[in-house]
Design a protein around this motif. Structure first.
Motif, mmCIF file in Angstrom:
data_model
loop_
_atom_site.group_PDB
_atom_site.id
_atom_site.type_symbol
_atom_site.label_atom_id
_atom_site.label_comp_id
_atom_site.label_asym_id
_atom_site.label_seq_id
_atom_site.Cartn_x
_atom_site.Cartn_y
_atom_site.Cartn_z
ATOM 1 N N HIS A 67 0.820 -1.208 0.000
ATOM 2 C CA HIS A 67 0.000 0.000 0.000
ATOM 3 C C HIS A 67 0.861 1.267 0.000
ATOM 4 O O HIS A 67 1.800 1.410 0.786
ATOM 5 N N HIS A 68 0.552 2.189 -0.957
ATOM 6 C CA HIS A 68 1.248 3.461 -1.127
ATOM 7 C C HIS A 68 2.713 3.298 -1.515
ATOM 8 O O HIS A 68 3.489 4.246 -1.425
ATOM 9 N N LYS A 69 3.094 2.095 -1.956
ATOM 10 C CA LYS A 69 4.467 1.876 -2.426
ATOM 11 C C LYS A 69 4.481 1.225 -3.800
ATOM 12 O O LYS A 69 5.064 1.762 -4.736
ATOM 13 N N ILE A 70 3.855 0.045 -3.930
ATOM 14 C CA ILE A 70 3.799 -0.661 -5.210
ATOM 15 C C ILE A 70 2.363 -1.100 -5.455
ATOM 16 O O ILE A 70 1.796 -1.857 -4.656
ATOM 17 N N HIS A 71 1.787 -0.621 -6.560
ATOM 18 C CA HIS A 71 0.432 -1.013 -6.945
ATOM 19 C C HIS A 71 0.493 -1.696 -8.312
ATOM 20 O O HIS A 71 1.057 -1.134 -9.264
ATOM 21 N N ALA A 106 2.959 -1.963 -13.269
ATOM 22 C CA ALA A 106 2.893 -1.562 -11.865
ATOM 23 C C ALA A 106 3.225 -0.090 -11.732
ATOM 24 O O ALA A 106 3.916 0.492 -12.576
ATOM 25 N N ALA A 107 2.703 0.492 -10.658
ATOM 26 C CA ALA A 107 2.994 1.878 -10.309
ATOM 27 C C ALA A 107 3.848 1.894 -9.048
ATOM 28 O O ALA A 107 3.523 1.214 -8.066
ATOM 29 N N PHE A 108 4.925 2.667 -9.065
ATOM 30 C CA PHE A 108 5.858 2.740 -7.948
ATOM 31 C C PHE A 108 5.802 4.148 -7.358
ATOM 32 O O PHE A 108 6.107 5.130 -8.044
ATOM 33 N N HIS A 109 5.393 4.262 -6.109
ATOM 34 C CA HIS A 109 5.283 5.555 -5.439
ATOM 35 C C HIS A 109 6.653 5.932 -4.876
ATOM 36 O O HIS A 109 7.113 5.333 -3.890
ATOM 37 N N LEU A 110 7.298 6.898 -5.487
ATOM 38 C CA LEU A 110 8.629 7.300 -5.065
ATOM 39 C C LEU A 110 8.585 8.209 -3.845
ATOM 40 O O LEU A 110 9.510 8.218 -3.040
ATOM 41 N N HIS A 155 5.533 11.177 -1.668
ATOM 42 C CA HIS A 155 4.140 11.609 -1.550
ATOM 43 C C HIS A 155 3.656 12.300 -2.823
ATOM 44 O O HIS A 155 2.455 12.328 -3.106
ATOM 45 N N HIS A 156 4.591 12.826 -3.625
ATOM 46 C CA HIS A 156 4.210 13.632 -4.784
ATOM 47 C C HIS A 156 4.561 13.006 -6.126
ATOM 48 O O HIS A 156 4.136 13.518 -7.155
ATOM 49 N N TRP A 157 5.339 11.928 -6.138
ATOM 50 C CA TRP A 157 5.823 11.391 -7.400
ATOM 51 C C TRP A 157 5.540 9.905 -7.540
ATOM 52 O O TRP A 157 5.666 9.144 -6.577
ATOM 53 N N GLN A 158 5.191 9.523 -8.758
ATOM 54 C CA GLN A 158 4.934 8.117 -9.063
ATOM 55 C C GLN A 158 5.484 7.804 -10.443
ATOM 56 O O GLN A 158 5.359 8.601 -11.377
ATOM 57 N N ILE A 159 6.106 6.637 -10.585
ATOM 58 C CA ILE A 159 6.535 6.134 -11.889
ATOM 59 C C ILE A 159 5.793 4.833 -12.157
ATOM 60 O O ILE A 159 5.719 3.955 -11.291
ATOM 61 N N SER A 160 5.219 4.723 -13.345
ATOM 62 C CA SER A 160 4.501 3.521 -13.749
ATOM 63 C C SER A 160 5.192 2.915 -14.962
ATOM 64 O O SER A 160 5.614 3.634 -15.873
ATOM 65 N N VAL A 195 5.536 0.916 -21.927
ATOM 66 C CA VAL A 195 4.943 2.192 -21.550
ATOM 67 C C VAL A 195 5.573 2.665 -20.246
ATOM 68 O O VAL A 195 5.609 1.926 -19.254
ATOM 69 N N LEU A 196 6.061 3.900 -20.235
ATOM 70 C CA LEU A 196 6.628 4.523 -19.047
ATOM 71 C C LEU A 196 5.861 5.797 -18.752
ATOM 72 O O LEU A 196 5.693 6.637 -19.642
ATOM 73 N N GLU A 197 5.383 5.957 -17.510
ATOM 74 C CA GLU A 197 4.664 7.148 -17.114
ATOM 75 C C GLU A 197 5.333 7.791 -15.903
ATOM 76 O O GLU A 197 5.753 7.106 -14.982
ATOM 77 N N ILE A 198 5.389 9.114 -15.932
ATOM 78 C CA ILE A 198 5.854 9.899 -14.797
ATOM 79 C C ILE A 198 4.683 10.779 -14.378
ATOM 80 O O ILE A 198 4.164 11.573 -15.166
ATOM 81 N N THR A 199 4.242 10.615 -13.138
ATOM 82 C CA THR A 199 3.044 11.319 -12.657
ATOM 83 C C THR A 199 3.365 12.135 -11.424
ATOM 84 O O THR A 199 4.030 11.637 -10.507
ATOM 85 N N GLN A 200 2.902 13.389 -11.413
ATOM 86 C CA GLN A 200 3.012 14.234 -10.234
ATOM 87 C C GLN A 200 1.699 14.126 -9.488
ATOM 88 O O GLN A 200 0.636 14.510 -9.973
ATOM 89 N N LEU A 201 1.735 13.565 -8.275
ATOM 90 C CA LEU A 201 0.516 13.289 -7.506
ATOM 91 C C LEU A 201 0.150 14.466 -6.627
ATOM 92 O O LEU A 201 1.009 15.217 -6.186
#
Length: 235
Positions: free
Chosen positions: A178-182, A201-205, A207-212, A229-235
């Protein structure tokens, strides 16, 4: 093509978003290709940069920047299908899109969202300007520690997806840690350019950043390619 040349071809919107990142606040999460029913909160921004790598000589960039207006409504801009390298020796025309999404929450476990990504495909590398459009409705079920599940429908026109087509879309997100690897996966049906599944999978780096990171698989009725597919998300 060297790294500097590739970077120079990336979205101007990506550059703008990177400059704005220190001012961005909390936002919501998307899946790989299927829009989620999560809406950016009022006064907040959502930023996501996606890279689709089909082969060593083919890849595209998709950039999204959204703003929450309140009352479960968000608007934004997309720059989709921007080639990082040539495709079959020539560049594609990118999509410049306006988007909106409206949500409705029934309870803590169920909500729906509907929206559109529509705009212009300028004739930068050809002679025809087109008007692409992707419209959808999505149901989201949140079972908390047991995951989130999505099922909806869409219509895409020929300019957006190579043909006019209705279809369904589905997705899932399961918190392995939870809140680390989804774990995360989604699927768009049909036999158009959008018709792929992505499993990853999505990796929560932080509180504000995630790489999928996910593997792209073509839908059974399509002729799409396998890819990454590589995604960089600002949470």
């Amino acid at each position: 093509m060297d790294l500097a040349t590739r970077l120079s071809r990336l979205s101007p919107l990506l550059i703008l978003a990177l400059l704005l990142l220190p001012a961005l606040c909390l936002a919501q999460q998307n899946l790989f290709n299927v829009p989620s029913a999560d809406i950016t909160e009022a006064g907040q921004f959502f930023f996501q940069q996606q890279f689709n790598i089909i082969s060593a000589n083919s890849g595209t960039s998709n950039t999204t920047l959204d703003y929450g207006l309140g009352r479960q409504l968000e608007i934004g801009l997309n720059l989709f299908n921007l080639d990082m390298q040539t495709t079959n020796g020539s560049y594609q025309n990118p999509h410049i899109l306006l988007n909106f999404q409206k949500g409705h929450t029934f309870n803590q476990h169920y909500k729906i969202g509907f929206g559109s990504q529509s705009g212009l495909t300028p004739a930068l590398h050809g002679h025809t300007t087109e008007l692409p459009s992707f419209n959808y409705i999505n149901n989201a079920v949140d079972l908390q520690e047991h995951g989130k599940y999505f099922l909806g429908g869409y219509f895409a026109n020929q300019a957006y997806a190579s043909k006019n087509q209705f279809g369904f879309m589905a997705g899932a997100e399961y918190p392995l840690i939870h809140h680390k690897i989804h774990l995360m996966a989604d699927f768009i049906s049909g036999d158009n350019d959008l018709s792929v599944a992505v499993i990853g999978a999505a990796f929560h780096l932080s509180h504000h950043w995630q790489i999928s990171l996910g593997a792209q698989l073509p839908a059974p009725t399509s002729h799409n390619d396998y890819g990454l597919v590589l995604e960089i998300t600002q949470l």
